[in-house]
Design a protein around this motif. Structure first.
Motif, PDB file in Angstrom:
ATOM      1  N   ALA A 168      27.188   7.552 -74.968  1.00  0.00           N
ATOM      2  CA  ALA A 168      28.574   8.102 -75.621  1.00  0.00           C
ATOM      3  C   ALA A 168      28.889   9.161 -75.008  1.00  0.00           C
ATOM      4  O   ALA A 168      28.110  10.326 -74.616  1.00  0.00           O
ATOM      5  CB  ALA A 168      28.102   8.349 -77.182  1.00  0.00           C
ATOM      6  N   GLY A 169      30.155   9.289 -74.903  1.00  0.00           N
ATOM      7  CA  GLY A 169      30.779  10.540 -74.276  1.00  0.00           C
ATOM      8  C   GLY A 169      31.580  11.529 -75.304  1.00  0.00           C
ATOM      9  O   GLY A 169      31.907  11.060 -76.364  1.00  0.00           O
ATOM     10  N   VAL A 170      32.084  12.616 -74.529  1.00  0.00           N
ATOM     11  CA  VAL A 170      33.146  13.611 -75.153  1.00  0.00           C
ATOM     12  C   VAL A 170      34.608  12.869 -75.541  1.00  0.00           C
ATOM     13  O   VAL A 170      34.952  12.779 -76.656  1.00  0.00           O
ATOM     14  CB  VAL A 170      33.208  14.883 -74.485  1.00  0.00           C
ATOM     15  N   THR A 171      34.856  12.301 -74.744  1.00  0.00           N
ATOM     16  CA  THR A 171      36.223  11.704 -74.648  1.00  0.00           C
ATOM     17  C   THR A 171      36.340  10.271 -73.866  1.00  0.00           C
ATOM     18  O   THR A 171      35.896  10.202 -73.077  1.00  0.00           O
ATOM     19  CB  THR A 171      37.399  12.483 -74.031  1.00  0.00           C
ATOM     20  N   PRO A 172      36.892   9.251 -74.371  1.00  0.00           N
ATOM     21  CA  PRO A 172      37.135   7.960 -73.798  1.00  0.00           C
ATOM     22  C   PRO A 172      37.672   7.995 -72.269  1.00  0.00           C
ATOM     23  O   PRO A 172      36.956   7.269 -71.584  1.00  0.00           O
ATOM     24  CB  PRO A 172      38.162   7.346 -74.649  1.00  0.00           C
ATOM     25  N   ALA A 173      38.396   8.796 -72.118  1.00  0.00           N
ATOM     26  CA  ALA A 173      39.017   8.913 -70.872  1.00  0.00           C
ATOM     27  C   ALA A 173      38.222   9.578 -69.666  1.00  0.00           C
ATOM     28  O   ALA A 173      37.785   9.016 -68.933  1.00  0.00           O
ATOM     29  CB  ALA A 173      40.603   9.640 -70.779  1.00  0.00           C
ATOM     30  N   SER A 174      37.558  10.671 -70.111  1.00  0.00           N
ATOM     31  CA  SER A 174      36.495  11.419 -68.988  1.00  0.00           C
ATOM     32  C   SER A 174      35.164  10.471 -68.955  1.00  0.00           C
ATOM     33  O   SER A 174      34.726  10.473 -67.902  1.00  0.00           O
ATOM     34  CB  SER A 174      36.162  12.718 -69.641  1.00  0.00           C
ATOM     35  N   SER A 175      34.826   9.617 -70.140  1.00  0.00           N
ATOM     36  CA  SER A 175      33.771   8.792 -69.915  1.00  0.00           C
ATOM     37  C   SER A 175      33.967   7.509 -69.239  1.00  0.00           C
ATOM     38  O   SER A 175      33.170   7.493 -68.256  1.00  0.00           O
ATOM     39  CB  SER A 175      33.226   8.180 -71.390  1.00  0.00           C
ATOM     40  N   ASP A 176      35.102   6.981 -69.063  1.00  0.00           N
ATOM     41  CA  ASP A 176      35.597   5.912 -68.291  1.00  0.00           C
ATOM     42  C   ASP A 176      35.562   6.401 -66.864  1.00  0.00           C
ATOM     43  O   ASP A 176      35.013   5.769 -65.953  1.00  0.00           O
ATOM     44  CB  ASP A 176      36.770   5.464 -68.769  1.00  0.00           C
ATOM     45  N   ALA A 177      36.114   7.660 -66.416  1.00  0.00           N
ATOM     46  CA  ALA A 177      36.212   8.100 -65.441  1.00  0.00           C
ATOM     47  C   ALA A 177      34.841   8.368 -64.896  1.00  0.00           C
ATOM     48  O   ALA A 177      34.513   8.156 -63.690  1.00  0.00           O
ATOM     49  CB  ALA A 177      36.866   9.615 -65.259  1.00  0.00           C
TER      50      ALA A 177
END
Length: 200
Positions: A168-177
């Motif tokens: 799980a990440g901080v934001t969806p966009a930065s996690s996808d990147a």
């Protein structure tokens, strides 16, 4: 067996309600426990990391002191050594961990490879000693410490799988990147269900 499981920073401060809590962190903690209940025999070694920061300094500029944190290089105080926030989330059964790694301890640190075990040995030492060629990666947060740990594992010559249902990440966009970057670097981006398929 030549496979290791890396469990990255499943700590109270990185789960819901913590100083840097991410959405889905508690579910990751529970999911990792479930994975190990079913598939512990897949792994020669289970390694878990924790951020473990000093309480009496800014940890090499890692903690924002005078200015607001930028959430890139500077952060709110978190995972202070000995605090409840630095402990593993209660849904994560840490009793199955073979090697506990602490990272930070006065300096910024994101990758599990920057940490040391209780005897002061780095993770790379254990991988070499145990003949580990493959690493499965789970934990928090996708876009920071999971990313850094995965890239370092690849740099150290290991084949890496990232289980997207157990990060799980901080934001969806930065996690996808981050996942895209890991995939481009050679990691296999998959789900933990591959373990069920392998034993079916």
């Amino acid at each position: 067996m030549t496979r290791a499981l890396f469990i990255i920073d499943v700590q109270n401060d990185f789960t819901e309600g913590g100083a840097l809590g991410v959405q889905g962190g508690a579910a990751v903690a529970a999911g990792v426990t479930e994975l190990l209940e079913k598939h512990r025999d897949v792994y020669k070694v289970v390694v878990a990391s924790r951020d473990w920061h000093d309480a009496d300094n800014d940890n090499g500029g890692h903690f924002a002191t005078d200015d607001e944190p930028d959430f890139v290089d500077t952060w709110p105080e978190h995972c202070v050594a000995g605090s409840d926030g630095a402990e593993y989330h209660p849904a994560f059964d840490a009793s199955v961990v073979d090697i506990h790694v602490r990272k930070g301890q006065g300096v910024p640190a994101y990758s599990i490879f920057e940490g040391i075990d209780d005897d002061g040995r780095p993770v790379a030492h254990h991988l070499d000693e145990l003949g580990i060629t493959d690493v499965d990666l789970v934990g928090l947060a996708t876009d920071y410490c999971v990313r850094a740990s995965g890239l370092d594992a690849i740099e150290h010559g290991r084949h890496v799988r990232v289980f997207t249902d157990l990060v799980a990440g901080v934001t969806p966009a930065s996690s996808d990147a981050a996942l895209a970057e890991l995939g481009h670097a050679g990691a296999e981006i998959t789900e933990s269900s591959v373990l069920d398929e392998a034993t079916a």
